[in-house]
Scaffold this motif. Structure first.
Motif, PDB file in Angstrom:
ATOM      1  N   TRP A   1       0.844  -1.092   0.042  1.00 55.99           N
ATOM      2  CA  TRP A   1       0.168  -0.123   0.057  1.00 55.99           C
ATOM      3  C   TRP A   1       0.831   1.299  -0.022  1.00 55.99           C
ATOM      4  O   TRP A   1       1.841   1.251   0.766  1.00 55.99           O
ATOM      5  N   PRO A   2       0.268   2.257  -0.936  1.00 55.97           N
ATOM      6  CA  PRO A   2      -0.521   2.349  -1.765  1.00 55.97           C
ATOM      7  C   PRO A   2      -0.136   2.282  -3.051  1.00 55.97           C
ATOM      8  O   PRO A   2      -0.250   2.766  -3.939  1.00 55.97           O
TER       9      PRO A   2
ATOM     10  N   THR B   1       1.274  -0.215  -6.855  1.00 55.03           N
ATOM     11  CA  THR B   1       0.733  -1.278  -7.937  1.00 55.03           C
ATOM     12  C   THR B   1       1.958  -2.057  -8.098  1.00 55.03           C
ATOM     13  O   THR B   1       2.985  -1.935  -7.920  1.00 55.03           O
TER      14      THR B   1
ATOM     15  N   ALA C   1      -6.298  -2.669  -6.250  1.00 57.92           N
ATOM     16  CA  ALA C   1      -5.107  -1.903  -6.098  1.00 57.92           C
ATOM     17  C   ALA C   1      -5.101  -1.771  -7.873  1.00 57.92           C
ATOM     18  O   ALA C   1      -5.579  -2.713  -8.610  1.00 57.92           O
TER      19      ALA C   1
ATOM     20  N   LYS D   1     -12.175  -3.685  -7.597  1.00 55.68           N
ATOM     21  CA  LYS D   1     -12.399  -3.192  -6.475  1.00 55.68           C
ATOM     22  C   LYS D   1     -13.722  -3.388  -5.739  1.00 55.68           C
ATOM     23  O   LYS D   1     -14.577  -2.536  -5.743  1.00 55.68           O
TER      24      LYS D   1
ATOM     25  N   ASN E   1      -6.214   4.605   8.763  1.00 57.01           N
ATOM     26  CA  ASN E   1      -6.803   3.823   7.538  1.00 57.01           C
ATOM     27  C   ASN E   1      -8.019   3.100   7.912  1.00 57.01           C
ATOM     28  O   ASN E   1      -8.624   2.728   6.946  1.00 57.01           O
TER      29      ASN E   1
ATOM     30  N   GLU F   1      -5.277  13.927  -2.176  1.00 62.09           N
ATOM     31  CA  GLU F   1      -4.676  12.530  -2.484  1.00 62.09           C
ATOM     32  C   GLU F   1      -3.123  12.636  -2.387  1.00 62.09           C
ATOM     33  O   GLU F   1      -2.533  11.839  -2.111  1.00 62.09           O
TER      34      GLU F   1
ATOM     35  N   PHE G   1      -1.041  10.621   0.125  1.00 66.14           N
ATOM     36  CA  PHE G   1      -0.124   9.695   0.024  1.00 66.14           C
ATOM     37  C   PHE G   1       1.345  10.099  -0.311  1.00 66.14           C
ATOM     38  O   PHE G   1       2.309   9.353  -0.091  1.00 66.14           O
TER      39      PHE G   1
ATOM     40  N   TYR H   1       1.236   5.925  -8.633  1.00 69.02           N
ATOM     41  CA  TYR H   1       0.566   5.487  -7.790  1.00 69.02           C
ATOM     42  C   TYR H   1      -0.603   6.149  -7.271  1.00 69.02           C
ATOM     43  O   TYR H   1      -1.613   5.610  -7.094  1.00 69.02           O
TER      44      TYR H   1
ATOM     45  N   ILE I   1      -5.068   5.635  -7.881  1.00 67.65           N
ATOM     46  CA  ILE I   1      -6.259   5.692  -6.878  1.00 67.65           C
ATOM     47  C   ILE I   1      -7.314   6.845  -7.219  1.00 67.65           C
ATOM     48  O   ILE I   1      -8.473   6.570  -7.252  1.00 67.65           O
TER      49      ILE I   1
ATOM     50  N   SER J   1      -8.447   1.629  -1.119  1.00 67.41           N
ATOM     51  CA  SER J   1      -6.909   1.394  -0.637  1.00 67.41           C
ATOM     52  C   SER J   1      -7.008   1.441   0.732  1.00 67.41           C
ATOM     53  O   SER J   1      -5.914   1.159   1.494  1.00 67.41           O
TER      54      SER J   1
END
Length: 301
Positions: free
Chosen positions: A43-44, A46, A71, A76, A160, A174, A178, A198, A202, A212
């Motif tokens: 996380w977070p 790919t 991801a 999802k 989270n 975001e 992140f 990344y 998202i 996520s």
């Protein structure tokens, strides 16, 4: 993959593909020749987190770098983010690709999945490499009033797991949220273009932010599973890799609570993102371990 910055010749070896399982579509990037090797990211991130090590590994392995449920370009769904379900997804993926037995490398929450794969499906996994994380339900629980340095590393676990407030606070911010994760966990900065990959993955999917956080919202289930898993010790060879400036020896200490044949390696000048911060060193370590030497025979570094 044509829009991504990749190592020279990457697309000559690797292809992006989708595999439809029972009610779930998973995305993976595959290539190479040899014994199958599954790469499970954290996380977070790919599959893109493995880009720097994949070409070298593909010279000796059939590499499968997956976007786990929730991801990247994978499906999802609303649920199924506990470690047991994530592991079952990947067993089904590898079977669909023709691989009944394979080695696994898992980073961050991919380490949770890797442990579940080895524990729940021992007939499927030959060797396990876990990279810079702890395992909820296995690693001792830190105090609420942990030292500031520990809180800096682990505060996101509590955040989270929130039900709704985290999404409301992060949506539209975001890149701030992140981006802070990458900036504070890496000893060598992750390139801005990679962070963009990344975060954009998202943001691009309206379900991406919820997904996520879903791994963390499923932690009660994952912890309960791991408390059962640790009753039966792993016997396969395990390599536990930590960045000296992040989890360090804690990775091996965690795995020794659950496995008999563990070698710990701590990589100097490295934070949380080993495959991106120290790819050459990581490749060397993986080749030694995956080449057939047991963890007990592999010299710690």
């Amino acid at each position: 993959m044509s829009s991504l910055r990749l190592p020279d010749g990457f697309t000559d070896v690797f292809v992006s593909r989708f595999v439809q399982l029972d009610g779930l579509r998973l995305h993976a990037v595959t290539g190479g020749d040899g014994p199958p090797l599954l790469l499970v990211g954290g996380w977070p991130q790919t599959w893109y987190a493995w880009r720097e090590v994949m070409p070298a590994l593909a010279r000796e392995h059939t590499v499968v770098a997956v976007d786990s449920r929730g991801a990247g370009l994978s499906g999802k769904p609303d649920d199924g983010y506990d470690a047991g379900t994530l592991a079952a997804d990947l067993v089904a993926l590898m079977a669909a690709l023709g691989h009944d037995r394979f080695d696994v490398v898992g980073h961050d929450i991919g380490m949770w999945t890797g442990y579940a794969l080895a524990a729940d499906h021992p007939e499927r996994v030959g060797r396990l490499v876990v990279v810079d994380a702890v395992i909820p339900g296995l690693t001792p629980i830190p105090s609420v009033f942990s030292p500031a340095a520990v809180n800096q590393r682990l505060w996101h676990f509590g955040f989270n797991r929130l039900t709704d407030l985290n999404e409301e606070l992060v949506r539209g911010r975001e890149h701030l949220f992140f981006g802070h994760q990458f900036a504070t966990k890496a000893a060598t900065p992750i390139p801005a273009y990679a962070v963009d990959v990344y975060v954009d993955a998202i943001v691009a999917d309206p379900r991406g932010l919820r997904a996520s956080f879903a791994y963390y919202r499923a932690l009660d289930e994952t912890i309960a599973q791991n408390e059962q898993r640790k009753e039966t010790r792993l016997t396969l060879p395990v390599l536990a890799v930590g960045g000296a400036r992040y989890s360090g020896a804690l990775v091996a200490d965690t795995m020794r609570l659950a496995a008999d044949d563990v070698t710990g390696v701590v990589i100097d000048d490295c934070g949380h993102y080993v495959a991106e911060e120290q790819p050459a060193r990581f490749i060397e370590i993986l080749r030694d371990f995956l080449g057939g030497r047991s963890a007990s025979e592999l010299p710690a570094r």
